[in-house]
Design a protein around this motif. Structure first.
Motif: not given
Length: 146
Positions: A86-90
């Motif tokens: 669920h985490t959005t990573f760059g």
């Protein structure tokens, strides 16, 4: 300064406030967390069994020349608490929108994660204790948790 592990040789930690009064939570120009004895006591009282917080002594001098004893919470262990799905990573792997994994939070009540921009993560019981004590200078925002 921003690495996991214990600090064996603690330097003198001293900052100058821009007023004649100081807050319970002060972020310094070099992004150090600096807390009053009142806030330290709350964090210690509510710490979880997996929380590790060696406290480094510090001084804050106000514009009237008064030295105030303060504390810098050091976090030698950086916990992996992010939910990878669920985490959005760059592109560089840093989280843009961090989401904590509830399953990774057992025993943690006050901690940091090296992969987030949160200065410190606390459980709701600590947030409530900080509000009850009218701790000044900290802004508590809810984290995303799945």
């Amino acid at each position: 300064m921003f690495e996991p592990g214990r600090v064996d040789d603690v330097p003198e930690l001293h900052w100058y406030a821009e007023s004649a009064w100081v807050l319970d939570w002060t972020m310094t120009i070099n992004a150090m967390r600096v807390v009053s004895a009142r806030m330290k006591d709350i964090l210690d009282t509510h710490a979880g069994p997996r929380d590790e917080i060696p406290w480094l002594p510090a001084t804050v001098t106000t514009t009237d020349g008064t030295d105030h004893p303060y504390w810098v919470p050091h976090f030698p262990v950086w916990h992996d608490v992010l939910d990878q799905e669920h985490t959005t990573f760059g592109p560089n792997g840093s989280p843009i929108k961090a989401v904590l994994a509830l399953s990774k939070l057992d025993g943690l009540n006050v901690f940091i994660s090296h992969r987030t921009t949160y200065p410190m993560i606390v459980r709701d019981t600590i947030r409530a204790a900080l509000q009850t004590a009218r701790i000044t200078g900290c802004l508590v925002q809810p984290a995303r948790i799945v």
